[in-house]
Design a protein around this motif. Structure first.
Motif, PDB file in Angstrom:
ATOM      1  N   GLU A  89      43.667  11.224 -13.383  1.00 24.41           N
ATOM      2  CA  GLU A  89      44.633  12.413 -12.577  1.00 24.41           C
ATOM      3  C   GLU A  89      44.015  12.640 -11.363  1.00 24.41           C
ATOM      4  OE1 GLU A  89      46.042  15.929 -13.629  1.00 24.41           O
ATOM      5  OE2 GLU A  89      45.392  16.974 -12.017  1.00 24.41           O
ATOM      6  N   VAL A  90      42.593  12.692 -10.891  1.00 29.00           N
ATOM      7  CA  VAL A  90      42.344  13.082  -9.567  1.00 29.00           C
ATOM      8  C   VAL A  90      42.643  11.703  -8.680  1.00 29.00           C
ATOM      9  CG1 VAL A  90      40.097  13.157  -8.034  1.00 29.00           C
ATOM     10  CG2 VAL A  90      40.406  14.418 -10.354  1.00 29.00           C
ATOM     11  N   VAL A 117      46.328  22.106   5.247  1.00 28.39           N
ATOM     12  CA  VAL A 117      45.346  21.720   6.357  1.00 28.39           C
ATOM     13  C   VAL A 117      45.005  20.301   6.476  1.00 28.39           C
ATOM     14  CG1 VAL A 117      43.072  22.495   7.115  1.00 28.39           C
ATOM     15  CG2 VAL A 117      44.496  24.186   6.143  1.00 28.39           C
ATOM     16  N   HIS A 118      44.923  19.811   5.272  1.00 31.34           N
ATOM     17  CA  HIS A 118      44.240  18.547   5.080  1.00 31.34           C
ATOM     18  C   HIS A 118      45.472  17.665   6.117  1.00 31.34           C
ATOM     19  CE1 HIS A 118      42.755  14.597   4.033  1.00 31.34           C
ATOM     20  NE2 HIS A 118      43.918  14.220   3.410  1.00 31.34           N
ATOM     21  N   LYS A 119      46.720  17.815   5.478  1.00 33.00           N
ATOM     22  CA  LYS A 119      47.863  17.130   6.198  1.00 33.00           C
ATOM     23  C   LYS A 119      48.089  17.467   7.672  1.00 33.00           C
ATOM     24  CE  LYS A 119      49.553  14.401   4.327  1.00 33.00           C
ATOM     25  NZ  LYS A 119      49.282  12.897   3.833  1.00 33.00           N
ATOM     26  N   LEU A 120      47.774  18.723   7.868  1.00 29.56           N
ATOM     27  CA  LEU A 120      48.052  19.089   9.138  1.00 29.56           C
ATOM     28  C   LEU A 120      47.056  18.331  10.331  1.00 29.56           C
ATOM     29  CD1 LEU A 120      49.161  21.042  11.441  1.00 29.56           C
ATOM     30  CD2 LEU A 120      47.464  22.760  10.648  1.00 29.56           C
ATOM     31  N   ILE A 152      48.675  12.769  -2.479  1.00 33.56           N
ATOM     32  CA  ILE A 152      48.367  13.686  -1.275  1.00 33.56           C
ATOM     33  C   ILE A 152      48.315  12.932  -0.036  1.00 33.56           C
ATOM     34  CG2 ILE A 152      46.855  15.210  -0.307  1.00 33.56           C
ATOM     35  CD1 ILE A 152      46.146  16.084  -2.873  1.00 33.56           C
ATOM     36  N   ARG A 153      47.662  11.746  -0.255  1.00 32.97           N
ATOM     37  CA  ARG A 153      47.585  10.815   0.891  1.00 32.97           C
ATOM     38  C   ARG A 153      48.982  10.367   1.523  1.00 32.97           C
ATOM     39  NH1 ARG A 153      47.700   5.803   0.980  1.00 32.97           N
ATOM     40  NH2 ARG A 153      47.032   5.625  -1.367  1.00 32.97           N
ATOM     41  N   LYS A 161      59.334  19.044  -2.793  1.00 29.05           N
ATOM     42  CA  LYS A 161      59.615  17.836  -3.883  1.00 29.05           C
ATOM     43  C   LYS A 161      58.036  17.209  -3.607  1.00 29.05           C
ATOM     44  CE  LYS A 161      64.093  16.178  -3.196  1.00 29.05           C
ATOM     45  NZ  LYS A 161      65.029  15.033  -2.954  1.00 29.05           N
ATOM     46  N   PHE A 162      57.259  17.453  -2.415  1.00 31.88           N
ATOM     47  CA  PHE A 162      55.964  17.072  -2.260  1.00 31.88           C
ATOM     48  C   PHE A 162      55.066  17.685  -3.370  1.00 31.88           C
ATOM     49  CE2 PHE A 162      52.101  17.466   0.419  1.00 31.88           C
ATOM     50  CZ  PHE A 162      51.542  16.376  -0.239  1.00 31.88           C
ATOM     51  N   LEU A 163      55.054  19.159  -3.135  1.00 29.88           N
ATOM     52  CA  LEU A 163      54.204  19.972  -4.102  1.00 29.88           C
ATOM     53  C   LEU A 163      54.729  19.861  -5.546  1.00 29.88           C
ATOM     54  CD1 LEU A 163      53.948  23.115  -2.100  1.00 29.88           C
ATOM     55  CD2 LEU A 163      52.253  21.169  -2.203  1.00 29.88           C
TER      56      LEU A 163
END
Lengths: 364, 477
Positions: free
Chosen positions: B446-447, B203-206, B454-455, B52-54
């Motif tokens: 968009e960005v 990696v960022h979320k990890l 993502i946050r 769902k996230f992706l």
């Protein structure tokens, strides 16, 4: 029937599919501001100038009725464009280079409208939602108008002249952008916009329950009357110049279907009303193509026309394309119908999760 | 600037921009579909949360890919009407098939996936995303077939009466050697983009989840490693297919390969051609200064043999002049493409790809066992890796399209003869300005939206179930 004629018919079918299908989602876009006003006591917004919750819920309900479909509807336009390129390269080249700036306007409005439909619900802050609403409503009004102007230009004729490329003669647009906007072509734009609005109101009546359903029926009557008046004048003007027996029959059926649709809507027969306005749009396209044949683009003021024969691809390409269409169109229609079946139930504002219980903006 | 130059700039701007989103759509749809299916197989809640996230990131990206694709469909007619007339018989067919076979599939089934939560049986629901993915791949096949025709026209003949190219063998066109190597090269490069993106986000979320819930850490580590594996495996595919492609290119478009190397003179008989890694100055042909050369590598890349003969541009141009110089449709001033553009884009393309693969290998190492890479520079690196893969596509496309010049259809039609005669430069200025501004603004939106989603990260798990008719829907606009 020879292949050139088959492909002329298929291009007409693609435009019919496009305008019948995206026609109603354009209509729903136009209805956003019309059907989302607050009525009655207790619905006043808590903060002056802010939209009330109920008004926002109505907008979301309206957009959700077309949510799973509008994107697929638009592919009919892309297919019409691609099929014209493949089957009638000269038509594609002359039409899109000749209508350069109107096409640019169409592309920009479609881009903004699509982005609005995709992005509107991705955040909840009021400014964001309002901005995308402008894109959705503006796009839903302007896009069918430009398409109407463009298609009417093909029928009334574009200024064209003969050119030579090496030893080959071809016709090329030779006017300016202002030549594309005449009273008749503007009328064509207005009529198509009004037809889409009516068609969209019939769709909403068919797809919602509760007050939305009642109010859209009321609106459909009004829009239908305007659309009928504009369409009759348009078809008379075009027919006086280019009409054939067959095109008069198509025009007649279009008008009768619209009258039936308006009557059915008044009586609450919503399915018949929707079928009626679909028929009207289809018959307008059929009438247009009958007035075009045997040309792809009529010439203006005794100027040369682009004939279908001159515009067409080789018979090998047309044969390949015919087979591809025969095999793949039924499959495409099959899953399209299935997706409409999956999402067939009526929606009401009660189906919208309340903002406080909505998990973020999107669970998709 | 004249109409030709403007039309070329407009095509470059709109196409390069469109192709920022295409590889993300292709790569990410596969990973979303994989997570969705895995959840059904394993009932691992983290897999559904990731799907769902992706999936949200996917829809945000898909929207822009779609709208910029609409422009592509019409601008051949708008700016390149002479080209459209000349090749419509052949070029239009894959475009029409792309719409009929791929676009309907993508848009209809994406609608089913987005709105289908609680409405469609779960296996079928997971299948809808796979079908979206198949649609994106089909779409890529057809559009690449059209492009491959421009690189290496086959399966056609010129009709002497009309002066137009006509279809002679459709199957040959769909399966030309150039197409058969371009398709795997582009598709694997698309998977690289999807992989690098999921790796970067993972990696960022990890890093953010360190010290947080164990399930979140496990979930994001899984995504980071999955993304890294995809990047590496796909990268290997890109390398292999690229190698094969180089040999086909040397055969059918030797000028492009020579331009990629700034190779002016054909090496003397019996001598192999070196591959230059870097060059400073000298791309103009006066004594090229190759800083770093690998002996004989160009011969190998181009011919598959270490002492293979590779032709230089001077010799090739003479050959082209002799065979194409007199035809109205092909007459060009020079047959040598802009060297600096081809030379550097070729190297940037490869560099970007190898960089992303190196990052992928490092991520696998850095996330082994229960580790999370916490160094300060990891953050920027995870932004840079997916961007590198996306830019790799851009460099590759700029190389392949610039390297084809002066042809729009290799050997058959020079680019300068292809523009629309009825369109003035004012019109093209207007449309180029409008598209540039619009695309720029949409990029910002968009960005920002992607970063916001993502946050927020993956939502908490919620048991999916079929909803009844009168309760609120699982998904509405």
């Amino acid at each position: 029937m020879d292949l050139v004629l088959i492909w002329f018919v298929l291009i007409a079918v693609l435009w019919t599919g496009y305008l019948v299908l995206e026609g109603f989602d354009f209509g729903v876009g136009m209805l956003l501001p019309l059907l989302a006003r607050d009525r009655g006591p207790g619905s006043a917004p808590a903060v002056p100038g802010q939209r009330s919750t109920s008004s926002e819920d109505r907008r979301r309900t309206l957009l959700t009725t077309i949510g799973p479909h509008w994107d697929g509807n638009e592919v009919w336009l892309l297919t019409a464009g691609g099929a014209t390129f493949a089957a009638f390269p000269h038509w594609y080249a002359t039409m899109f280079s000749g209508m350069y700036l109107p096409l640019l306007l169409l592309l920009v409005t479609l881009i903004l409208r699509n982005m609005g439909l995709e992005y509107r619900h991705k955040r909840t802050d009021a400014a964001w939602v309002r901005r995308w609403d402008v894109a959705i409503v503006g796009g839903s009004v302007i896009a069918p108008f430009v398409v109407g102007v463009a298609l009417t230009n093909l029928v009334v004729g574009m200024p064209m002249s003969e050119h030579l490329s090496g030893t080959t003669a071809y016709t090329e647009f030779s006017g300016s952008v202002l030549d594309l906007f005449t009273p008749v072509t503007l009328l064509g734009g207005l009529a198509l916009t009004a037809l889409c609005l009516t068609h969209g109101a019939h769709f909403v009546a068919l797809k919602t329950s509760g007050p939305l359903r009642q109010e859209s029926r009321t609106l459909a009557r009004l829009a239908g009357a305007v659309a009928a008046a504009l369409s009759v004048v348009l078809l008379l003007v075009l027919g006086a110049d280019r009409g054939t027996v067959a095109s008069w029959v198509a025009a007649g059926v279009a008008v009768v279907a619209l009258v039936v649709a308006i009557a059915a809507n008044t009586k609450g027969a919503e399915r018949l009303a929707f079928v009626g306005s679909s028929t009207t749009i289809a018959m307008v396209v059929v009438g247009y193509f009958l007035m075009l044949s045997p040309n792809a683009i009529n010439g203006r003021d005794a100027g040369p026309a682009l004939t279908l024969e001159a515009a067409a691809s080789s018979s090998m390409t047309l044969t390949i394309m015919t087979w591809a269409a025969l095999v793949f169109t039924p499959i495409m229609l099959g899953y399209t119908v299935w997706s409409y079946w999956i999402f067939r139930r009526r929606l009401s504002v009660d189906h919208m999760a309340r903002p406080d219980t909505r998990t973020e903006e999107m669970v998709g | 600037m004249d109409v030709l130059e403007l039309a070329r700039w407009q095509f470059a701007i709109t196409t390069v921009y469109h192709f920022f989103f295409v590889p993300v759509t292709i790569g990410l749809s596969a990973i979303v579909a994989w997570y969705h299916s895995r959840w059904i197989r394993t009932r691992n809640e983290e897999h559904l949360r990731m799907a769902k996230f992706l999936g949200k990131l996917f829809t945000i990206n898909f929207a822009l890919g779609l709208v910029t694709g609409i422009v592509q469909e019409f601008q051949f007619g708008m700016n390149w009407s002479t080209y459209s007339r000349f090749v419509g018989d052949i070029f239009g067919a894959p475009l029409a098939l792309e719409a009929l076979l791929a676009f309907f599939l993508e848009s209809t089934f994406l609608g089913l996936w987005i709105f289908g939560w609680g409405r469609i049986p779960e296996r079928l629901h997971a299948a809808t995303m796979w079908i979206v993915h198949i649609g994106t791949v089909l779409s890529a096949y057809f559009i690449l077939a059209a492009n491959s025709f421009m690189q290496n026209p086959v399966g056609y003949r010129i009709n002497p009466d009309t002066g137009r190219a006509e279809m002679a063998d459709f199957l040959a066109m769909l399966t030309s050697p150039v197409q058969l190597v371009a398709f795997p090269h582009v598709i694997t490069a698309c998977y690289m983009v999807g992989g690098a993106l999921v790796m970067g986000v993972g990696v960022h979320k990890l890093r953010q989840a360190k010290g947080g819930a164990l399930a979140d850490r496990r979930m994001y580590r899984h995504a980071a490693r999955l993304g890294a594996v995809v990047t590496l495996v796909a990268g290997l595919g890109v390398t292999i297919s690229g190698d094969v492609q180089g040999k086909v290119m040397t055969e059918v478009q030797p000028m492009k390969m020579a331009a990629a190397e700034a190779l002016y003179e054909t090496p003397p008989e019996g001598e192999c051609a070196p591959f230059s890694v870097l060059t400073v100055a000298g791309l103009g042909g006066e004594d090229p200064t190759h800083v770093l050369e690998i002996p004989c590598l160009l011969s190998y890349l181009g011919t598959g043999s270490w002492d293979g003969q590779v032709q230089g541009m001077v010799e090739l141009e003479n050959e082209y002049r002799a065979s194409f110089g007199d035809s109205e449709l092909t007459r060009a001033d020079t047959y040598i493409p802009p060297i600096a553009m081809t030379y550097w884009n070729f190297r940037l393309m490869m560099g970007a790809g190898f960089f992303a693969m190196a990052v992928g290998a490092w991520v696998l190492w850095a996330t082994r066992k229960d580790r999370a890479p916490m160094q300060r520079w990891v953050g920027p690196l995870m932004v840079l890796a997916p961007i590198a893969t996306i830019l790799g596509h851009s460099f590759g496309w700029i190389f392949t399209e610039i390297g084809r010049q002066p042809w729009v259809v290799f050997g058959e039609m020079a680019t300068h003869t292809a523009v629309s005669p009825s369109v003035g430069s004012t019109d093209v200025w207007i449309s180029m300005g409008v598209f540039t501004l619009l695309y720029g603004a949409l990029a910002v939106v968009e960005v920002r939206l992607l970063l916001e989603y993502i946050r927020r990260g993956a939502e908490p798990f919620e048991e999916p179930r079929l909803v009844t008719d009168d309760e609120p829907l699982a998904f509405t606009y």
